[in-house]
Every structure is written in structure tokens, then in C-alpha cells.
Design a protein around this motif. Structure first.
Motif, PDB file in Angstrom:
ATOM      1  N   VAL A 287       1.217  -1.473  -0.069  1.00  0.00           N
ATOM      2  CA  VAL A 287       0.218  -0.546   0.259  1.00  0.00           C
ATOM      3  C   VAL A 287       0.990   1.403  -0.265  1.00  0.00           C
ATOM      4  CG1 VAL A 287      -1.488   1.687   1.790  1.00  0.00           C
ATOM      5  CG2 VAL A 287      -2.377  -1.329   1.510  1.00  0.00           C
ATOM      6  N   ILE A 288       1.005   1.554   0.865  1.00  0.00           N
ATOM      7  CA  ILE A 288       2.748   1.918   0.793  1.00  0.00           C
ATOM      8  C   ILE A 288       3.508   2.535  -0.365  1.00  0.00           C
ATOM      9  CG2 ILE A 288       4.554   3.480   1.604  1.00  0.00           C
ATOM     10  CD1 ILE A 288       3.437   1.778   4.682  1.00  0.00           C
ATOM     11  N   TYR A 289       4.145   1.708  -1.160  1.00  0.00           N
ATOM     12  CA  TYR A 289       5.045   1.385  -1.872  1.00  0.00           C
ATOM     13  C   TYR A 289       3.645   1.847  -3.342  1.00  0.00           C
ATOM     14  CZ  TYR A 289       7.520   0.179  -6.248  1.00  0.00           C
ATOM     15  OH  TYR A 289       8.450   0.303  -7.646  1.00  0.00           O
ATOM     16  N   ALA A 290       2.264   1.624  -3.582  1.00  0.00           N
ATOM     17  CA  ALA A 290       1.483   2.026  -4.297  1.00  0.00           C
ATOM     18  C   ALA A 290       1.424   3.355  -4.395  1.00  0.00           C
ATOM     19  CB  ALA A 290       0.261   1.372  -4.271  1.00  0.00           C
ATOM     20  N   ALA A 291       1.253   4.019  -2.650  1.00  0.00           N
ATOM     21  CA  ALA A 291       1.342   5.512  -2.582  1.00  0.00           C
ATOM     22  C   ALA A 291       2.416   6.205  -2.894  1.00  0.00           C
ATOM     23  CB  ALA A 291       1.169   5.798  -1.412  1.00  0.00           C
ATOM     24  N   LYS A 292       3.395   5.456  -3.085  1.00  0.00           N
ATOM     25  CA  LYS A 292       4.969   6.553  -2.678  1.00  0.00           C
ATOM     26  C   LYS A 292       4.840   6.554  -4.928  1.00  0.00           C
ATOM     27  CE  LYS A 292       7.828   6.141   0.989  1.00  0.00           C
ATOM     28  NZ  LYS A 292       9.192   5.820   0.760  1.00  0.00           N
ATOM     29  N   GLN A 293       4.105   5.595  -5.458  1.00  0.00           N
ATOM     30  CA  GLN A 293       4.869   5.472  -6.742  1.00  0.00           C
ATOM     31  C   GLN A 293       3.545   6.307  -7.187  1.00  0.00           C
ATOM     32  OE1 GLN A 293       3.627   1.987  -7.988  1.00  0.00           O
ATOM     33  NE2 GLN A 293       5.355   1.686  -9.494  1.00  0.00           N
ATOM     34  N   ALA A 294       2.231   6.297  -7.320  1.00  0.00           N
ATOM     35  CA  ALA A 294       1.165   7.012  -7.442  1.00  0.00           C
ATOM     36  C   ALA A 294       2.473   9.025  -7.652  1.00  0.00           C
ATOM     37  CB  ALA A 294       0.032   7.320  -6.875  1.00  0.00           C
ATOM     38  N   ARG A 295       2.780   8.447  -6.444  1.00  0.00           N
ATOM     39  CA  ARG A 295       3.360  10.561  -6.604  1.00  0.00           C
ATOM     40  C   ARG A 295       4.106  10.980  -7.001  1.00  0.00           C
ATOM     41  NH1 ARG A 295       1.080  11.001  -0.070  1.00  0.00           N
ATOM     42  NH2 ARG A 295      -1.020  10.445  -0.325  1.00  0.00           N
ATOM     43  N   GLY A 296       5.019  10.266  -6.952  1.00  0.00           N
ATOM     44  CA  GLY A 296       6.339   9.655  -8.145  1.00  0.00           C
ATOM     45  C   GLY A 296       7.728  10.124  -6.714  1.00  0.00           C
ATOM     46  N   LEU A 297       7.155   9.420  -5.966  1.00  0.00           N
ATOM     47  CA  LEU A 297       8.108   9.903  -4.290  1.00  0.00           C
ATOM     48  C   LEU A 297       8.998   7.840  -4.122  1.00  0.00           C
ATOM     49  CD1 LEU A 297       5.852  11.684  -2.360  1.00  0.00           C
ATOM     50  CD2 LEU A 297       6.958  12.582  -3.896  1.00  0.00           C
ATOM     51  N   LEU A 298       8.807   7.635  -4.923  1.00  0.00           N
ATOM     52  CA  LEU A 298      10.086   6.051  -4.919  1.00  0.00           C
ATOM     53  C   LEU A 298      11.218   7.175  -4.352  1.00  0.00           C
ATOM     54  CD1 LEU A 298       7.961   3.998  -7.370  1.00  0.00           C
ATOM     55  CD2 LEU A 298       8.855   4.330  -3.916  1.00  0.00           C
ATOM     56  N   PRO A 299      11.572   5.952  -3.522  1.00  0.00           N
ATOM     57  CA  PRO A 299      13.728   5.901  -3.811  1.00  0.00           C
ATOM     58  C   PRO A 299      14.209   5.373  -4.554  1.00  0.00           C
ATOM     59  CG  PRO A 299      12.570   4.623  -2.501  1.00  0.00           C
ATOM     60  CD  PRO A 299      11.486   5.518  -2.122  1.00  0.00           C
ATOM     61  N   PRO A 300      15.869   6.018  -5.218  1.00  0.00           N
ATOM     62  CA  PRO A 300      15.992   5.434  -6.134  1.00  0.00           C
ATOM     63  C   PRO A 300      15.878   3.582  -5.945  1.00  0.00           C
ATOM     64  CG  PRO A 300      18.256   6.668  -5.207  1.00  0.00           C
ATOM     65  CD  PRO A 300      16.479   6.467  -4.266  1.00  0.00           C
ATOM     66  N   ALA A 301      15.649   2.645  -6.747  1.00  0.00           N
ATOM     67  CA  ALA A 301      16.202   1.669  -6.973  1.00  0.00           C
ATOM     68  C   ALA A 301      17.172   0.926  -5.775  1.00  0.00           C
ATOM     69  CB  ALA A 301      15.713   0.877  -8.309  1.00  0.00           C
ATOM     70  N   SER A 302      17.831   1.167  -6.000  1.00  0.00           N
ATOM     71  CA  SER A 302      19.282   1.133  -5.170  1.00  0.00           C
ATOM     72  C   SER A 302      19.246   1.005  -3.738  1.00  0.00           C
ATOM     73  CB  SER A 302      20.508   1.581  -5.577  1.00  0.00           C
ATOM     74  OG  SER A 302      20.810   3.390  -5.640  1.00  0.00           O
ATOM     75  N   SER A 303      18.680   2.120  -3.419  1.00  0.00           N
ATOM     76  CA  SER A 303      17.998   2.094  -2.194  1.00  0.00           C
ATOM     77  C   SER A 303      16.978   1.365  -1.290  1.00  0.00           C
ATOM     78  CB  SER A 303      17.895   3.673  -1.284  1.00  0.00           C
ATOM     79  OG  SER A 303      18.614   3.980  -2.088  1.00  0.00           O
ATOM     80  N   ASP A 304      15.743   0.860  -2.535  1.00  0.00           N
ATOM     81  CA  ASP A 304      14.729  -0.222  -2.147  1.00  0.00           C
ATOM     82  C   ASP A 304      14.904  -0.985  -3.177  1.00  0.00           C
ATOM     83  OD1 ASP A 304      12.613  -0.937  -0.406  1.00  0.00           O
ATOM     84  OD2 ASP A 304      11.540   0.228  -1.242  1.00  0.00           O
ATOM     85  N   PRO A 305      16.222  -2.016  -2.920  1.00  0.00           N
ATOM     86  CA  PRO A 305      15.720  -2.832  -4.635  1.00  0.00           C
ATOM     87  C   PRO A 305      14.632  -4.329  -4.134  1.00  0.00           C
ATOM     88  CG  PRO A 305      17.764  -3.822  -2.417  1.00  0.00           C
ATOM     89  CD  PRO A 305      17.097  -1.845  -2.243  1.00  0.00           C
ATOM     90  N   ASN A 306      13.897  -3.871  -2.867  1.00  0.00           N
ATOM     91  CA  ASN A 306      12.880  -4.914  -2.949  1.00  0.00           C
ATOM     92  C   ASN A 306      11.461  -4.026  -3.311  1.00  0.00           C
ATOM     93  OD1 ASN A 306      14.575  -7.443  -2.197  1.00  0.00           O
ATOM     94  ND2 ASN A 306      15.102  -6.067  -0.165  1.00  0.00           N
ATOM     95  N   ARG A 307      11.229  -2.953  -2.838  1.00  0.00           N
ATOM     96  CA  ARG A 307      10.422  -2.180  -3.551  1.00  0.00           C
ATOM     97  C   ARG A 307       9.445  -2.309  -2.689  1.00  0.00           C
ATOM     98  NH1 ARG A 307       9.477  -3.811  -9.863  1.00  0.00           N
ATOM     99  NH2 ARG A 307      10.536  -5.488  -8.854  1.00  0.00           N
ATOM    100  N   THR A 308       9.503  -2.146  -1.457  1.00  0.00           N
ATOM    101  CA  THR A 308       8.767  -2.654   0.118  1.00  0.00           C
ATOM    102  C   THR A 308       8.614  -0.473   0.546  1.00  0.00           C
ATOM    103  OG1 THR A 308      10.864  -1.110   1.660  1.00  0.00           O
ATOM    104  CG2 THR A 308      10.813  -3.863   0.791  1.00  0.00           C
ATOM    105  N   GLY A 309       9.142   0.752  -0.218  1.00  0.00           N
ATOM    106  CA  GLY A 309       8.504   1.447  -0.035  1.00  0.00           C
ATOM    107  C   GLY A 309       8.677   1.831   1.560  1.00  0.00           C
TER     108      GLY A 309
END
Length: 175
Positions: A56-78
Motif C-alpha cells: 500500500v505504501i509503495y503504491a502511494a509513493k509510486q503514484a506521487r512520484g516519491l520512490l527512492p532510487p531502486a538501489s536504495s530499496d531493491p525489494n520495492r518495499t516503500g
């Protein structure tokens, strides 16, 4: 040079040795097997709840364009923040932040809280720093999994890689 001829054991001795080693191995496995944790189901459900919260948090961040770089969160946890923002309070260790995003960590929190033998419905005060988002959310989930009543105090700031995005901070994630 002539090759050495090594002595060989007769086949019956090898068969007996194999049977003895197998029996010994089974005996060690059988005697050292630990019983299933009595809170196993609650631990499993809490781990699954963290996975749902993470999505849920990952989707909310993604919708707002607020995801960290993939190298920081490789498991895409949000549940991993940015390296530095205006509300970053201190230096943080990225590996430590990732550890708390594991559903297993939340399950371990259930085990630790269960060891306190609190009665269902008992209030539990949880102070959330925002520095370890997975641990913060996991602690609330763990308390709820045991039927406890979590009372939270949350900070607005967070260390590096925590809930340090002013546009989507810990309060936003908890809600």
C-alpha cells in the motif's frame, strides 16, 4: 614412479558405516528439533500484514512520484526513504533500515511482545522515530496481532533512508 595402491574396505563395512551415520544424523535431527512457536499463526499473520502495508505504501509513493532510487530499496518495499531531505535528522545506515522492512522482523516482534505475557486489550505505548519505518509499522502490527492496544507517539523527522520525505512522512505512512 608407481602409483600407490590404497587399501580398500570391504563393501559390508561401508554399508554398516553408512547406516550408522544415517541413524546418527536422524537422531540428532529428531532430538534437536524445536517445537513450533505457540504464536506461530500470529507471527505469520503479522508478517503478511507488513507485506500488505508495504504494498500500500509503495503504491502511494509510486503514484506521487516519491520512490527512492531502486538501489536504495531493491525489494520495492516503500519503507525506505531518501538519503537526505530537509527533515533528515541524522546519518542512518541503509542496511539497518532494510533489515526492519523484512516481514520476518515483524514476526520476531510478535515473539518478543508475546514473551511479555500482556493481556489482550492492554495498552502498549510505542514511540516511533520515523528512522526505521519497517520497525515502526511492524511494532504496531505486532501489538495488534496479539490483541494489544497500541498507543503511538510519532516524530516528524527521521534519519537518512527513514520516513524523511516532507511530502510523505511517517504520519502519512501510518495513516
Amino acid at each position: 614412479l608407481r602409483p600407490r595402491v590404497l587399501a580398500t574396505r570391504p563393501l559390508p563395512w561401508l554399508a554398516i558405516a553408512a547406516v550408522l551415520v544415517t541413524v546418527l544424523w536422524i537422531a540428532v535431527e529428531w532430538t534437536s528439533a524445536s517445537p513450533t512457536n505457540p504464536n506461530y499463526t500470529k507471527m505469520l499473520n503479522a508478517a503478511r500484514s507488513l507485506q500488505v502495508a508495504s504494498r500500500v505504501i509503495y503504491a502511494a509513493k509510486q503514484a506521487r512520484g516519491l520512490l527512492p532510487p531502486a538501489s536504495s530499496d531493491p525489494n520495492r518495499t516503500g519503507l525506505i526513504g531518501l538519503e537526505y531531505t530537509p527533515i533528515t535528522t541524522t546519518i542512518g545506515d541503509l542496511g539497518s533500515k532494510r533489515t526492519t522492512t523484512s516481514p520476518d522482523f515483524t514476526a520476531a516482534l510478535v515473539g518478543a511482545l508475546a514473551a511479555l505475557h500482556l493481556k489482550p486489550g492492554a495498552p502498549v505505548l510505542i514511540v516511533l522515530s520515523g528512522s526505521f519505518v519497517g520497525g515502526d509499522i511492524g511494532a504496531v502490527i505486532a501489538a495488534e496481532a496479539l490483541g494489544l492496544k497500541p498507543l503511538t507517539i510519532a516524530s516528524f523527522g527521521a534519519s537518512q533512508y527513514g520516513a524523511n520525505n516532507p511530502e510523505f512522512n511517517l504520519v502519512d505512512m501510518l495513516s
